[in-house]
Design an enzyme around this catalytic site. Structure first.
Site, PDB file in Angstrom:
ATOM      1  N   ASP A   9       0.875  -1.170   0.000  1.00  0.00           N
ATOM      2  CA  ASP A   9       0.000   0.000   0.000  1.00  0.00           C
ATOM      3  C   ASP A   9       0.911   1.220   0.000  1.00  0.00           C
ATOM      4  O   ASP A   9       1.527   1.552   1.011  1.00  0.00           O
ATOM      5  CB  ASP A   9      -0.887  -0.046   1.254  1.00  0.00           C
ATOM      6  CG  ASP A   9      -1.937   1.063   1.263  1.00  0.00           C
ATOM      7  OD1 ASP A   9      -2.018   1.813   0.276  1.00  0.00           O
ATOM      8  OD2 ASP A   9      -2.654   1.172   2.271  1.00  0.00           O
ATOM      9  N   GLY A  12       1.021   8.535   0.273  1.00  0.00           N
ATOM     10  CA  GLY A  12       1.869   9.714   0.164  1.00  0.00           C
ATOM     11  C   GLY A  12       2.825   9.824   1.349  1.00  0.00           C
ATOM     12  O   GLY A  12       3.895  10.416   1.247  1.00  0.00           O
ATOM     13  N   ASN A  14       3.146   6.917   4.049  1.00  0.00           N
ATOM     14  CA  ASN A  14       3.675   5.615   4.458  1.00  0.00           C
ATOM     15  C   ASN A  14       3.648   4.593   3.335  1.00  0.00           C
ATOM     16  O   ASN A  14       2.751   4.597   2.498  1.00  0.00           O
ATOM     17  CB  ASN A  14       2.857   5.048   5.626  1.00  0.00           C
ATOM     18  CG  ASN A  14       3.131   5.797   6.911  1.00  0.00           C
ATOM     19  OD1 ASN A  14       4.266   6.153   7.205  1.00  0.00           O
ATOM     20  ND2 ASN A  14       2.079   6.057   7.666  1.00  0.00           N
ATOM     21  N   ASP A 114      -5.902   2.785  -4.782  1.00  0.00           N
ATOM     22  CA  ASP A 114      -5.985   2.349  -3.380  1.00  0.00           C
ATOM     23  C   ASP A 114      -7.428   2.290  -2.839  1.00  0.00           C
ATOM     24  O   ASP A 114      -7.740   1.424  -2.023  1.00  0.00           O
ATOM     25  CB  ASP A 114      -5.089   3.215  -2.476  1.00  0.00           C
ATOM     26  CG  ASP A 114      -5.386   4.701  -2.557  1.00  0.00           C
ATOM     27  OD1 ASP A 114      -6.287   5.109  -3.326  1.00  0.00           O
ATOM     28  OD2 ASP A 114      -4.706   5.466  -1.849  1.00  0.00           O
ATOM     29  N   GLY A 142      -8.525  13.193   1.046  1.00  0.00           N
ATOM     30  CA  GLY A 142      -9.455  13.276  -0.083  1.00  0.00           C
ATOM     31  C   GLY A 142     -10.641  12.363   0.182  1.00  0.00           C
ATOM     32  O   GLY A 142     -10.815  11.865   1.298  1.00  0.00           O
ATOM     33  N   CYS A 176     -12.456  22.413  -6.831  1.00  0.00           N
ATOM     34  CA  CYS A 176     -11.727  21.235  -6.357  1.00  0.00           C
ATOM     35  C   CYS A 176     -10.352  21.170  -7.044  1.00  0.00           C
ATOM     36  O   CYS A 176     -10.139  21.782  -8.095  1.00  0.00           O
ATOM     37  CB  CYS A 176     -12.560  20.008  -6.713  1.00  0.00           C
ATOM     38  SG  CYS A 176     -11.849  18.424  -6.282  1.00  0.00           S
ATOM     39  N   CYS A 178      -9.355  18.907  -8.773  1.00  0.00           N
ATOM     40  CA  CYS A 178      -9.528  18.251 -10.071  1.00  0.00           C
ATOM     41  C   CYS A 178      -9.930  19.246 -11.165  1.00  0.00           C
ATOM     42  O   CYS A 178      -9.921  18.921 -12.336  1.00  0.00           O
ATOM     43  CB  CYS A 178     -10.560  17.127  -9.965  1.00  0.00           C
ATOM     44  SG  CYS A 178     -12.265  17.715  -9.876  1.00  0.00           S
ATOM     45  N   CYS A 183     -17.257  19.532  -5.835  1.00  0.00           N
ATOM     46  CA  CYS A 183     -17.123  18.069  -5.734  1.00  0.00           C
ATOM     47  C   CYS A 183     -17.385  17.608  -4.295  1.00  0.00           C
ATOM     48  O   CYS A 183     -17.151  18.371  -3.345  1.00  0.00           O
ATOM     49  CB  CYS A 183     -15.697  17.645  -6.078  1.00  0.00           C
ATOM     50  SG  CYS A 183     -15.254  17.858  -7.794  1.00  0.00           S
ATOM     51  N   GLU A 185     -15.557  15.834  -2.592  1.00  0.00           N
ATOM     52  CA  GLU A 185     -14.294  15.981  -1.850  1.00  0.00           C
ATOM     53  C   GLU A 185     -14.155  17.359  -1.194  1.00  0.00           C
ATOM     54  O   GLU A 185     -13.568  17.490  -0.129  1.00  0.00           O
ATOM     55  CB  GLU A 185     -13.123  15.722  -2.802  1.00  0.00           C
ATOM     56  CG  GLU A 185     -11.769  15.716  -2.136  1.00  0.00           C
ATOM     57  CD  GLU A 185     -10.729  14.993  -2.969  1.00  0.00           C
ATOM     58  OE1 GLU A 185     -10.908  13.809  -3.289  1.00  0.00           O
ATOM     59  OE2 GLU A 185      -9.717  15.631  -3.301  1.00  0.00           O
TER      60      GLU A 185
HETATM   61 ZN   LIG Z   1     -13.044  17.161  -7.826  1.00  0.00          ZN
END
Ligand SMILES: [Zn+2]
Length: 326
Positions: A9, A12, A14, A114, A142, A176, A178, A183, A185
């Site tokens: 896994d 960013g 670990n 992930d 996120g 956002c 993106c 969004c 998020e």
């Molecule tokens: Zn977005």
């Protein structure tokens, strides 16, 4: 069939590796810092060294390991093993990590997003065990999503499916990362919830977090907001109700589209569950018009940090059994 797979896994912050047996049990795991700032080649070398050290430490010969499954915090093109975009590890953008890593190891490497692997892990050994159709949502810096349909991970075209964090909830909302506005998020992630609270404090809203904000605003985290909400702080409670409301709207939309009966919420920010769930439930009651609320199972994830590893191990196992299965 080789008895073990290695699951990785890559976050960013670990880098977690696990050795997983045929029954899907993690028999050994290790965690180290990812250090994404050191560049792509150094990161690939670290990954390879960590994986080899895990196999070596367990005293396993190469033929006792079937494959390596790797979860990436970003968009992944599965067939090419390519990372399309990984906002927290930008050195991997556009890079064919799967083949590069596989060339340093005696095993094939298969990658996936992930949040997909979180959903896959919870569907296999966690809160969604035995459920053929479910939506997994990860709440943290996120908002990620993974979709299991008819007992298979649904990737959509070029691995772009289940990006629930980028469903539009408020067309007039904040911009956002993106590029879209409003969004999910921007309304339900830990990062944006902190941002919202800081703006309210700046505007003069009263809160028990005001003294900390005056002293060191950069130190305020989602955990502070949760603790303040539990202690009765109205602004912190409002911040988390806002999260629940946005999640409720998003989940109602997904359920109307797919008729999916199980939704699993995980990730660190989901620990604020009891603070955001009343607003989430209120939205579901308001918006679920065709699908009976009583038929929707809303659950907390139970595998914790291991969900992505369990999912990655399952992916590796299926990949090793032949193409076209996963
Ligand atoms: Zn977005």
């Amino acid at each position: 069939m080789a008895p073990f797979v290695i699951a990785v896994d890559l976050g960013g912050t670990n880098l977690r590796c696990a050795l997983v047996n045929e029954a899907g049990d993690i028999v050994h795991r290790q965690t180290e810092a990812t250090a994404p700032g050191q560049g792509r080649d150094a990161l690939v070398r670290r990954l390879a060294e960590g994986i080899l050290a895990m196999a070596h430490g367990a005293g396993l010969a190469a033929d006792q390991i079937a494959a390596v499954g790797l979860g990436i915090p970003g968009l992944v093109e599965l067939e090419e093993g390519r990372v399309v975009k990984a906002p927290n590890i930008p050195s991997l953008d556009g890079f064919r990590l799967g083949p590069a890593l596989s060339s340093l190891l005696p095993w094939p490497v298969v990658l996936d997003n992930d949040a997909n692997l979180f959903a896959w892990g919870e569907a296999y050994r966690g809160a969604g065990q035995g459920e053929p159709n479910l939506l997994g949502i990860t709440l943290g810096t996120g908002v990620g999503g993974g979709l299991v349909l008819d007992s298979k991970l649904w990737h959509g075209s070029r691995g772009t499916a289940a990006e629930i964090g980028h469903l539009t909830i408020d067309p007039e909302g904040e911009r956002c990362n993106c590029g879209n506005t409003g969004c999910l998020e921007t309304l339900a992630s830990a990062t944006w919830t902190v941002k919202w609270l800081l703006a309210r404090l700046q505007a003069g809203d009263p809160s028990s977090l005001a003294p900390l904000w005056q002293q060191a605003p950069q130190e305020i985290t989602a955990r502070h907001i949760y603790q303040a909400a539990v202690a009765g702080d109205a602004l912190a409670q409002q911040a988390l109700a806002r999260v629940g409301r946005a999640l409720g709207i998003a989940i109602a939309n997904v359920v109307h589209l797919l008729g999916i009966p199980t939704v699993i919420l995980g990730g660190n920010f989901a620990k604020a569950w009891e603070q955001f769930i009343p607003a989430l439930e209120a939205e579901l009651s308001r918006r679920l018009t065709f699908f009976p609320r009583s038929s929707l199972r809303l659950r907390q994830a139970i595998l914790g940090d291991n969900a992505g590893l369990v999912g990655a191990a399952r992916l590796a196992r299926e990949f090793s059994r032949g193409p076209g299965i996963c």
